[in-house]
Scaffold this active site. Structure first.
Site, mmCIF file in Angstrom:
data_model
loop_
_atom_site.group_PDB
_atom_site.id
_atom_site.type_symbol
_atom_site.label_atom_id
_atom_site.label_comp_id
_atom_site.label_asym_id
_atom_site.label_seq_id
_atom_site.Cartn_x
_atom_site.Cartn_y
_atom_site.Cartn_z
ATOM 1 N N CYS A 49 0.822 -1.197 0.000
ATOM 2 C CA CYS A 49 0.000 0.000 0.000
ATOM 3 C C CYS A 49 0.862 1.255 0.000
ATOM 4 C CB CYS A 49 -0.881 0.008 1.251
ATOM 5 S SG CYS A 49 -1.739 -1.546 1.553
ATOM 6 N N GLY B 161 2.900 -3.005 3.447
ATOM 7 C CA GLY B 161 3.759 -4.178 3.378
ATOM 8 C C GLY B 161 3.060 -5.448 3.818
#
Length: 627
Positions: A2, A77
């Site tokens: 993200c 992550g």
């Protein structure tokens, strides 16, 4: 996978429309959903862009608020071992509402505080606002696979996954760190915490920071040590240990609620991932390859096809043309955020775009060369070290002097003999080093004087400190540590993050599982390079799994036909960009020297493609990022 963003205002509340615009500078990082969270009383905002991988339901939405504990998280992550951590937290009384790792990360912080980082195995950039402590916790994974940048002034503190998000929130573009142009010209990227934008810094790998009461204090929680690699337990022990850890790393990186594939170059690293993974899946693996439509010297796809056929993968490949490469350059500069001389990044974007048509997660072989010593340069430098030990300093100086006179300073033999006059700490500057005499021939006298001022921000102290930390290690270990902290994180991993995210694809790198990286550091150097072969443990590990023609073939590594392109498709573009009245590089570099480089390259007198590409990237970056 993200994008994250946060801001703390010291005076007044946050401009929410502007904050949203900052988040929306990087929409490709999170096409599935996005969110904002504000606490006007505390004058803080967090933002998130979501690429859904685990629990793609709305339950995984971020920023995630843990109201009972007055904490909010925005996280980028994957923590691959989240299931094990979750089970451990459940024994301590925690309950969970989602199947996502985000909730596990936040509750691990609630239980362990900053020590939660020691529990995480993955790639991550974590931001948690702790309302009880009135502080922001900001952390980056051990190897720096995921990026975090931050900026602080008298009025605000901002952090983000990319610098463009920070720049959007500033009233004017920051001034240049002029000294770092020299760092860029030395390395092809800028190592260390500073960027070319004054005031915008990177949170370094293996570090976390606490922002509280107007100040940001940073601590290192992890580092790599080569101190114990003199204790030799035998070659087979290291091969077996590496294989078990790589198998475990791959197993963890299969955790996904969306389709998964593999980038397959046909080299040993990506082929090893395919070979080790093939028996773990019931459906054919999806593999993706790219080549240049410029002759077989720039096309590895036949080797990738060998692996695809052997393991019966669902294989897809793409060829890109020099015209496509040229057309993508401005977008490349914008997506990379920082000037990085990594032409292979453009290849990576196109293969990521191809993969995104079929999968949302891809695995790659990144990091193998840095942990197992795969680059030829390591062998050359080791030979120079042995030569120095035999002839001594006086002998080194003598033979270098003779060679320079007889063959000339530009001859390859002369260059290596001259290198041998210096100890490894002064001689070795990483995998992508540009010769000092070439860059200094470009510098204007006034620019040279400016970068030599002590008051300027520099990468020199940082790169020098890396050798200080490995004083007791052998030459190869010094180089591997240096490249892990510079070339790997500030070139290869920036490339991997930006180009995969540009295609809204999550890229996972099993060779950079920190357990494998730590174990590889314990392997004595004599076992890493053996019989003229780098990455020897990996090669022996894959015998019987991969064809020997793949294991022992010469490394290509996303070759790019830049030499030919600067004589053809990029010729007019480079001349117009680098020699026009608007060229910003002329502030620092001699126009006459740039012109000479172009002419000598076009006439095939010298191959200057590396320097020309370096200048093109910097000029395009300066045009986009300076007033």
């Amino acid at each position: 996978m993200c994008g994250i963003l946060g801001k703390i205002n010291f005076n007044g509340t946050i401009d929410k429309d502007r904050f949203k615009a900052m988040r929306d500078t990087m929409p490709y990082r999170g096409p599935d959903s996005n969110g904002l969270w504000f606490d006007d009383e505390e004058k803080i905002g967090l933002a998130h862009l979501r690429l859904s991988i685990l629990d793609p339901t709305p339950a995984g939405h971020q920023p995630r608020v843990e109201a009972a504990h007055n904490c909010v998280i925005s996280y980028n992550g994957e923590v691959y071992n989240y299931l094990e951590i979750r089970a451990e937290l459940e024994t301590k009384g925690y309950t969970f509402e989602t199947g996502a790792d985000t909730e596990v990360v936040l509750k691990a912080y609630l239980e362990y505080g900053v020590d939660c980082l020691k529990h995480f195995n993955g790639m991550f950039a974590i931001a948690i606002w702790d309302g009880n402590k009135k502080e922001l916790f900001l952390a980056r994974d051990r190897l720096g696979i995921k990026p975090v940048y931050y900026f602080q002034s008298d009025e605000e503190f901002i952090f983000a996954s990319e610098t463009k998000a920070i720049l959007k929130g500033l009233d004017k573009k920051p001034a240049l760190n002029v000294q770092l142009i020299d760092s860029y010209m030395s390395f092809g990227y800028i190592p260390g915490e500073n960027t070319l934008h004054q005031g915008i810094k990177r949170l370094m790998p293996g570090h976390y920071g606490i922002f509280k009461d107007g100040s940001f204090s940073i601590k290192q929680y992890w580092d790599l040590s080569f101190a114990n690699n003199s204790d030799d337990k035998g070659f087979d022990y290291y091969v077996d240990g590496s294989k078990k850890l790589l198998d475990s790393a791959i197993d963890l990186r299969l955790r996904s609620d969306v389709p998964l594939g593999i980038f397959l170059s046909g080299g040993i690293d990506s082929s090893a991932v395919v070979g080790l993974l093939a028996d773990r899946v019931t459906e054919p693996l999806k593999t993706f390859s790219i080549g240049y439509d410029f002759g077989k010297g720039f096309d590895e796809t036949p080797y990738a096809q060998i692996i695809a056929d052997k393991f019966n993968t669902d294989h897809h490949e793409i060829k890109i043309t020099p015209a496509q490469f040229k057309e993508f350059i401005p977008e490349y500069i914008s997506l990379m955020d920082e000037p990085v001389t990594e032409a292979a990044a453009i290849s990576l974007f196109f293969v990521a775009k191809l993969a995104k048509e079929k999968v949302t997660v891809a695995l790659s072989g990144e990091g193998s060369d840095e942990i197992f010593a795969g680059y030829d340069l390591y062998q050359y430098m080791n030979v120079l070290d042995k030569y120095r030990a035999v002839v001594g300093q006086t002998g080194s100086n003598f033979f270098a002097g003779v060679s320079n006179k007889v063959l000339g300073k530009s001859h390859k033999i002369s260059k290596y003999l001259t290198m041998a006059t210096l100890p490894i700490e002064q001689r070795y500057k990483g995998m992508s080093t540009y010769p000092d005499h070439e860059k200094e021939a470009l510098y204007k006298p006034e620019f040279k004087a400016e970068i030599e001022q002590d008051s300027q921000v520099s990468s020199r102290d940082y790169t020098k400190s890396l050798f200080e930390k490995t004083k007791k290690a052998d030459a190869l270990s010094k180089m591997l540590y240096f490249d892990t902290k510079t070339w790997l994180v500030d070139d290869l991993l920036i490339k991997a993050d930006r180009m995969s995210m540009a295609a809204s694809l999550e890229l996972r790198v099993p060779f950079l599982d920190y357990r494998l990286v730590e174990f590889a550091a314990t392997i004595p150097s004599k076992h890493k390079i053996k019989k003229g072969e780098g990455k020897y443990p990996l090669k022996k590990m894959m015998e019987g799994i991969l064809p020997n023609d793949i294991i022992y073939r010469k490394k290509m590594g996303f070759p790019t036909p830049l030499k030919l392109m600067f004589q053809n498709e990029l010729r007019d573009y480079a001349e117009n960009l680098l020699l026009s009245a608007e060229t910003k590089l002329h502030q620092f570099f001699k126009k006459s020297r740039i012109e000479q480089l172009i002419q000598e390259h076009n006439n095939d007198k010298f191959d200057h493609h590396k320097t020309l590409w370096q200048l093109v990237v910097l000029e395009e970056w300066l045009r986009k990022n300076t007033d």
